[in-house]
Design a protein around this motif. Structure first.
Motif, mmCIF file in Angstrom:
data_model
loop_
_atom_site.group_PDB
_atom_site.id
_atom_site.type_symbol
_atom_site.label_atom_id
_atom_site.label_comp_id
_atom_site.label_asym_id
_atom_site.label_seq_id
_atom_site.Cartn_x
_atom_site.Cartn_y
_atom_site.Cartn_z
ATOM 1 N N THR A 193 -0.034 -0.643 -13.342
ATOM 2 C CA THR A 193 0.296 -0.835 -11.890
ATOM 3 C C THR A 193 0.387 -2.387 -11.676
ATOM 4 O OG1 THR A 193 -0.539 -0.388 -9.757
ATOM 5 C CG2 THR A 193 -2.174 -1.306 -11.255
ATOM 6 N N SER A 194 0.789 -2.809 -10.717
ATOM 7 C CA SER A 194 1.007 -4.245 -10.303
ATOM 8 C C SER A 194 -0.013 -4.564 -9.035
ATOM 9 C CB SER A 194 2.369 -4.446 -9.737
ATOM 10 O OG SER A 194 2.821 -3.814 -8.761
ATOM 11 N N LEU A 195 0.048 -5.577 -8.828
ATOM 12 C CA LEU A 195 -0.961 -6.213 -7.415
ATOM 13 C C LEU A 195 -0.176 -5.687 -6.365
ATOM 14 C CD1 LEU A 195 -3.293 -7.280 -6.565
ATOM 15 C CD2 LEU A 195 -2.355 -9.494 -6.316
ATOM 16 N N ALA A 196 1.059 -5.771 -6.385
ATOM 17 C CA ALA A 196 1.883 -5.150 -5.134
ATOM 18 C C ALA A 196 1.601 -3.899 -4.937
ATOM 19 C CB ALA A 196 3.524 -5.860 -5.373
ATOM 20 N N ALA A 197 1.815 -2.931 -5.907
ATOM 21 C CA ALA A 197 1.489 -1.539 -6.077
ATOM 22 C C ALA A 197 0.384 -1.248 -5.403
ATOM 23 C CB ALA A 197 1.826 -0.977 -7.394
ATOM 24 N N LEU A 198 -1.015 -1.972 -5.913
ATOM 25 C CA LEU A 198 -2.197 -1.720 -5.130
ATOM 26 C C LEU A 198 -2.266 -1.956 -3.748
ATOM 27 C CD1 LEU A 198 -4.563 -2.916 -8.038
ATOM 28 C CD2 LEU A 198 -4.102 -0.715 -7.554
ATOM 29 N N ILE A 199 -1.849 -3.111 -3.120
ATOM 30 C CA ILE A 199 -1.697 -3.256 -1.988
ATOM 31 C C ILE A 199 -0.899 -2.215 -1.097
ATOM 32 C CG2 ILE A 199 -0.680 -4.876 -0.194
ATOM 33 C CD1 ILE A 199 -1.399 -7.225 -2.351
ATOM 34 N N ARG A 204 -0.504 0.917 -1.914
ATOM 35 C CA ARG A 204 -1.009 2.053 -2.020
ATOM 36 C C ARG A 204 -2.024 2.281 -0.635
ATOM 37 N NH1 ARG A 204 -3.129 4.831 -6.744
ATOM 38 N NH2 ARG A 204 -5.186 4.493 -5.784
ATOM 39 N N ASP A 205 -2.526 1.225 -0.440
ATOM 40 C CA ASP A 205 -3.495 1.245 0.759
ATOM 41 C C ASP A 205 -2.784 0.671 2.396
ATOM 42 O OD1 ASP A 205 -6.017 2.085 1.605
ATOM 43 O OD2 ASP A 205 -6.741 0.174 1.581
ATOM 44 N N TRP A 206 -1.447 0.575 2.140
ATOM 45 C CA TRP A 206 -0.785 0.094 3.389
ATOM 46 C C TRP A 206 -0.606 1.250 4.549
ATOM 47 C CZ3 TRP A 206 -0.812 -4.970 4.829
ATOM 48 C CH2 TRP A 206 -0.014 -5.133 6.041
ATOM 49 N N PRO A 207 -0.566 1.242 5.887
ATOM 50 C CA PRO A 207 -0.607 2.421 6.539
ATOM 51 C C PRO A 207 0.769 2.873 6.673
ATOM 52 C CG PRO A 207 -0.764 0.245 7.835
ATOM 53 C CD PRO A 207 -1.043 -0.273 6.450
ATOM 54 N N ASN A 208 1.958 2.341 6.298
ATOM 55 C CA ASN A 208 3.288 2.936 6.123
ATOM 56 C C ASN A 208 4.032 2.217 5.147
ATOM 57 O OD1 ASN A 208 4.292 0.321 6.900
ATOM 58 N ND2 ASN A 208 3.574 0.720 9.096
ATOM 59 N N TYR A 218 -2.515 -3.489 9.841
ATOM 60 C CA TYR A 218 -3.377 -3.255 8.854
ATOM 61 C C TYR A 218 -4.692 -2.796 9.266
ATOM 62 C CZ TYR A 218 -5.601 -3.873 4.464
ATOM 63 O OH TYR A 218 -6.526 -4.049 3.183
ATOM 64 N N GLN A 219 -5.183 -3.992 10.446
ATOM 65 C CA GLN A 219 -6.532 -3.871 10.588
ATOM 66 C C GLN A 219 -6.869 -2.623 11.256
ATOM 67 O OE1 GLN A 219 -6.580 -7.518 12.867
ATOM 68 N NE2 GLN A 219 -7.933 -8.332 11.290
ATOM 69 N N ALA A 220 -6.045 -1.955 11.939
ATOM 70 C CA ALA A 220 -6.073 -0.715 12.635
ATOM 71 C C ALA A 220 -6.392 0.360 11.774
ATOM 72 C CB ALA A 220 -4.975 -0.392 13.708
ATOM 73 N N HIS A 221 -5.548 0.259 10.596
ATOM 74 C CA HIS A 221 -5.720 1.298 9.551
ATOM 75 C C HIS A 221 -7.094 1.072 8.691
ATOM 76 C CE1 HIS A 221 -4.583 3.501 5.734
ATOM 77 N NE2 HIS A 221 -4.828 2.165 5.103
ATOM 78 N N PHE A 269 -8.265 -7.109 1.154
ATOM 79 C CA PHE A 269 -7.892 -5.891 0.524
ATOM 80 C C PHE A 269 -9.289 -5.554 -0.485
ATOM 81 C CE2 PHE A 269 -4.018 -8.237 1.130
ATOM 82 C CZ PHE A 269 -3.093 -7.119 1.993
ATOM 83 N N TYR A 270 -9.394 -4.246 -0.250
ATOM 84 C CA TYR A 270 -10.338 -3.507 -0.912
ATOM 85 C C TYR A 270 -10.038 -2.682 -2.036
ATOM 86 C CZ TYR A 270 -14.426 -0.217 -1.615
ATOM 87 O OH TYR A 270 -15.346 0.409 -2.250
ATOM 88 N N PHE A 271 -10.607 -2.877 -3.320
ATOM 89 C CA PHE A 271 -10.158 -2.067 -4.418
ATOM 90 C C PHE A 271 -11.262 -1.606 -5.046
ATOM 91 C CE2 PHE A 271 -6.611 -5.737 -5.037
ATOM 92 C CZ PHE A 271 -5.562 -4.738 -4.249
ATOM 93 N N CYS A 272 -11.453 -0.221 -5.242
ATOM 94 C CA CYS A 272 -12.617 0.278 -6.076
ATOM 95 C C CYS A 272 -12.309 0.521 -7.291
ATOM 96 C CB CYS A 272 -12.996 1.699 -5.333
ATOM 97 S SG CYS A 272 -14.474 2.650 -5.975
#
Length: 1006
Positions: A210-216, A218-222, A110-113, A197-200
């Motif tokens: 949406t859900s918090l799980a879905a927001l996370i 969305r920004d996961w590398p895979n 995640y940090q690399a992403h 986690f960064y949310f704009c």
């Protein structure tokens, strides 16, 4: 998640824990739940007939291990088996996910992403290339500052919610990008947070549910999102919420609407409220960045927030940036010196993008040999030069027709955006406002517009201030009627919207409108567009200002300081003098140097002021010794001598240094100062202003030294103060001795209010002073202890008072009432006494009443609101009414008088010796049963003219009885307190009819 944990056998064990109906529901949810997580559902035919073992095999067969885990535990949440989720979390952490490296592996991925994503954002975020001059890596000082945000405080408490406030464009997002990069690179929060986690919110507001799980996710590398692992240690999570103000949300959902389930799909606003108000993941940490336009009550709804102000470029950083842009230190410092002389421009340069605009404009003006002093004199002048330079080709003195057309289209687009609260525009928006597709590259290249992050066909102005300036210019080019969007309002509506601060994100729009009326700017507009602009608009502005000046209602709605900023930009002395002459009562707050300069410019032109209310903060600091600001402060203070009708000055929440204080005092003691009413603690002035009769220091924390200075001034024979208000001033028992001295030596002081202070054992000293033959006090509000809340809200204090049982009797004992009783018998001047909000015990009330019954007691009015008086106490009060012919007013509302007590009082009212004129019995638990007693009192008493019965449970029948008495010719009643809106329509009509019948009767709400 370790594969040894999530085996098909492990899953089978969890499915085996489900009851039969729960297993059936689990299958039903499998129809849709995978879709919610972006997965293909398992064919229903296979699910429907599967046993528990078979279903476990299907999940492992169709999904990756992590995906199967996410689906399973999402459904467990929905069938209310969160206990299984908790058990899983314990097993996960029991296997040492972080120790064995599995969790660290996910974190590293995640940090690399994040590193790649935010590196791209860094170079894409600003078209002004500010990143060329400032390092994207956090400095040691910045890292230390960030680490402290969530470090334990001296109290031992560890902050979990931090709010970064800063005006739009000041660099909050840039700073957050640096934070994300620092964490991703391993130099920040490594021991504190496993995931950040960064949310704009600008992007989130496009979502519906949406859900918090879905927001996370969305920004996961895979697609293999380790959700359960992430959520297993919420205290190791940091959520960064950027641009919170974009949601225009005040977090006001009822508690019952919030959710704790991070897998549950909810509206974005509900989801964010649940997270920010700690209903969801209460152990996590939050960093919220927002412009200060959000409602203040939001901070009250957050859990113990730490509020930090983001200040943008420091003065040294502004100088550094000027040098970077000019690439010639001498020229850079020359330009910077001109900016430094305009406080508003200098403040604007705190914002990186605006600093770039100022530098770019001044560099261009300098290259063309222009006078920078003229360009920097007003903010509007600089923006006019900047915009026209963008649209004028290098080497030419005027724009071509295409450039004129592009700027007109840009102004039309800007106006539409300001009225519709739109700051990100589509290509269709551009076309609607006259900009064709081929114009877009030109506007991007000249940096009038920029692309909006990842959105390919979305654009925004380089800064909202540029949008505001272009929107203002639209009104000098076209009528709002000609705009393609009907939402665009007329000039008058725009000005009132701005001055009333209806749209809080309109920061400079009104100022730019007035600024463009300046003669120099009109010449620039004429030269650029090649035609003489209509002068009708100036007349519209004049009419708007005149409407404000002639309407007290509008003056109450309009922000006076906002108008000052507009007039300052206009720089038309004749217009300013005319406008200021319209105002007689003025209220404003000075919070920085720019406010002081602006208000001084307008106030020095005032000539008809009667009242002035102001506060001033953050200006006169020890390090701020600039002569300019003291000259401006002198202009503000000079209104005391240049406005002969100015009789009232109120200064609150203010901080002055010695020089500023002396400047004000000099004006107050000037022979031309006719001030009669001063609210603040300029104690030495009390002896220098003979017209000053009223002094209000309510809510001002006074030290022992302050009290001594005040009492010295009050004891001076030259002091003419008659009314002194000291409610909630942190007075102590030790201060009472000083006030005793005042009461014994000052025969001009008629009213003293020392309610809600910490007088305690000092009360007997005040009672002793009342007995002194030279005490001339007529009205005393005293003895109420301080409940440590704002003394200005008396109603609030009264409703809470019984929660603070530290009253006169508990602090001073029975002796205090003995002394007070003695004082009432000795004092010949005291006519009003207010002991409200003290718990009066039966024996204490009896003692007080014994004194009131004596012929030597001169008291005319007594207030005992909220004193825990019961029907039993009314017997003592009734005996006072029949024996003391001086007492004409008695207020005993908010006591448990009840019908029995009312009957005793009514019997006293019918007594021929009773002279009571005003009786207050609001909220005394009375019913209609006592109305016959009052009917008798109304027709028997020859003096009772005011009776307050509001807040009691009277019905229609009781009101009928009262009205019958009111119709009797012998009834002298003039004012009756009843809340009409608490009755039914029939009763309301009855009361209105009675008022119409009797022109001498007023029925009010109490």
């Amino acid at each position: 998640m370790a594969s040894s944990f999530f085996s098909d056998f492990g899953l089978l064990w969890y499915l085996g824990e489900l009851k039969k109906d729960e297993f059936r529901k689990f299958k039903d949810f499998l129809k849709q739940e995978p879709l919610q997580l972006g997965l293909k559902p398992i064919p229903w035919a296979e699910v429907r007939k599967a046993t528990r073992e078979g279903l476990a095999n299907l999940l492992v067969k169709h999904y990756e291990e992590q995906e199967a885990w996410n689906v399973t535990f999402s459904i467990f949440h929905k069938i209310h088996r969160k206990d299984l989720c908790e058990k899983a979390k314990k097993e996960i952490t029991g296997e040492g996910v972080w120790d064995c490296g599995m969790g660290q592996g996910h974190t590293k991925t995640y940090q690399a992403h994040i590193q790649e994503k935010f590196n791209n954002m860094w170079f894409r975020e600003s078209v002004t290339r500010i990143h060329d001059y400032f390092d994207q890596k956090t400095t040691q000082k910045e890292r230390e500052s960030l680490e402290r945000l969530f470090a334990p405080k001296e109290t031992g408490k560890q902050p979990r919610t931090v709010v970064f406030k800063g005006i739009q464009g000041i660099g909050k997002t840039t700073f957050l990008i640096k934070l994300m990069l620092a964490w991703a690179e391993g130099s920040l929060y490594q021991e504190r947070f496993f995931y950040v986690f960064y949310f704009c919110c600008r992007e989130m507001k496009q979502l519906t549910q949406t859900s918090l799980a879905a927001l996370i996710s969305r920004d996961w590398p895979n697609s293999h999102v380790p959700l359960t692992e992430i959520m297993s240690q919420p205290e190791r999570l940091l959520f960064v919420i950027d641009s919170f103000e974009e949601l225009k949300h005040n977090l006001d959902e009822p508690e019952s609407d919030l959710c704790s389930d991070w897998m549950e799909q909810r509206p974005v606003r509900v989801l964010l409220s649940s997270l920010l108000r700690k209903k969801m993941l209460p152990e996590c940490s939050l960093l919220i960045a927002a412009a200060p336009v959000y409602p203040g009550e939001i901070e009250d709804r957050l859990v113990c927030p730490e509020i930090k102000t983001f200040l943008g470029f420091s003065e040294s950083e502004r100088k550094q940036y000027f040098c970077c842009i000019f690439q010639d230190r001498n020229r850079a410092m020359e330009a910077f010196s001109f900016v430094r002389e305009n406080e508003q421009l200098f403040c604007m340069c705190q914002i990186p993008t605006l600093c770039w605009i100022v530098c770019t404009c001044l560099k261009h003006e300098m290259e063309r040999g222009k006078d920078l002093a003229l360009t920097c004199r007003r903010t509007t002048s600089l923006y006019t030069s900047f915009i026209f330079n963008l649209f004028t080709a290098k080497g030419t003195s005027c724009p071509d027709q295409q450039s004129q057309s592009q700027l007109k289209g840009l102004c039309s687009l800007a106006a539409e955006g300001m009225w519709t609260d739109t700051f990100v525009f589509s290509e269709e928006d551009l076309r609607r406002n006259g900009l064709v597709d081929s114009d877009i590259p030109t506007l991007l290249d000249m940096k009038a517009l920029q692309k909006y992050r990842e959105c390919e066909n979305s654009y925004l102005f380089i800064h909202v201030c540029v949008q505001e300036f272009c929107a203002a210019m639209f009104y000098f080019l076209k009528s709002h009627i000609d705009h393609p969007n009907p939402a665009v309002g007329c000039t008058e509506t725009l000005l009132f919207t701005y001055l009333k601060k209806v749209k809080v994100h309109w920061i400079y729009l009104g100022c730019f409108m007035f600024g463009l009326l300046n003669e120099k700017e009109q010449q620039k507009l004429d030269a650029f567009f090649g035609f003489h602009l209509s002068q009708e608009i100036q007349q519209k502005f004049r009419q708007c200002v005149q409407r404000i000046g002639e309407s007290e209602h509008l003056q109450g709605e309009v922000d006076f300081l906002a108008l000052c900023y507009c007039l300052f930009e206009m720089q038309n002395e004749a217009f300013v003098k005319w406008a200021m002459a319209l105002f007689q009562d003025v209220t404003f707050s000075i919070v920085d140097n720019a406010d002081l300069v602006t208000s001084a410019y307008c106030l020095k032109h005032c000539s008809r002021l009667r009242k002035l209310w102001l506060s001033i903060q953050n200006v006169f600091k020890e390090e701020n010794k600039e002569t300019t600001f003291f000259i401006c402060w002198h202009h503000v203070c000079s209104v005391l001598t240049t406005n002969e009708n100015l009789t009232e000055l109120q200064v609150s929440d203010s901080s002055l240094n010695e020089s500023a204080f002396v400047t004000l005092c000099n004006q107050l003691r000037h022979p031309s100062c006719h001030l009669q009413k001063l609210c603040w603690f300029f104690f030495e002035v009390l002896t220098l202003s003979p017209d000053l009769k009223y002094l209000n220091l309510n809510g001002t924390a006074l030290s022992r030294k302050d009290v001594k200075l005040l009492c010295n001034a009050l004891s001076n024979p030259k002091c003419n103060v008659e009314e002194l208000l000291l409610t909630n001033c942190c007075l102590s028992a030790d201060d009472c001795e000083a006030f005793t001295w005042v009461l014994n030596s000052n025969n001009k002081l008629k009213l003293l209010n020392v309610s809600y202070n910490y007088l305690d054992k000092g009360v007997p000293l005040l009672c002793k002073a009342l007995r002194h033959p030279d005490c001339a006090l007529e009205v005393l509000f005293e003895l109420r202890p301080n409940p440590s809340i704002d003394g200005s809200n008396i109603a609030q204090i009264l409703t809470r008072r019984l929660q603070h049982q530290k009253d006169l009797s508990s602090t001073c004992g029975f002796t205090a009432y003995t002394l007070l009783s003695d004082a009432l018998l000795c004092n010949k001047s005291l006519v009003h006494l207010d002991l409200s909000a003290n718990v009066l015990k039966s024996e204490e009330l009896k003692l007080l009443c014994e004194a009131l019954k004596q012929p030597s007691c001169q008291l005319q009015s007594l207030c005992l609101l909220k004193c825990c008086i019961t029907a039993r106490g009314c017997q003592d009060l009734a005996s006072v009414l029949t024996s003391n012919q001086n007492l004409t007013g008695l207020q005993i509302g908010y006591n448990d008088i009840e019908d029995v007590g009312a009957k005793l009082l009514c019997e006293a009212l019918t007594h021929p010796q009773c002279r009571l004129e005003n009786l207050g019995l609001g909220a005394c638990k009375l019913t209609s049963a006592c109305c016959k007693d009052f009917s008798s009192a109304l027709t028997s008493s020859k003096t009772l003219r005011r009776l307050n019965l509001s807040g009691n449970a009277l019905d229609h029948g009781g009101v009928v009885v009262l009205c019958e008495a009111l119709r009797r010719p012998e009834c002298p009643m003039q004012v009756l307190g009843l809340k009409k809106d608490e009755f039914d329509e029939e009763t309301q009509r009855l009361l209105m009819a009675e008022e119409e019948r009797n022109p001498h009767l007023t029925i009010f709400s109490g």
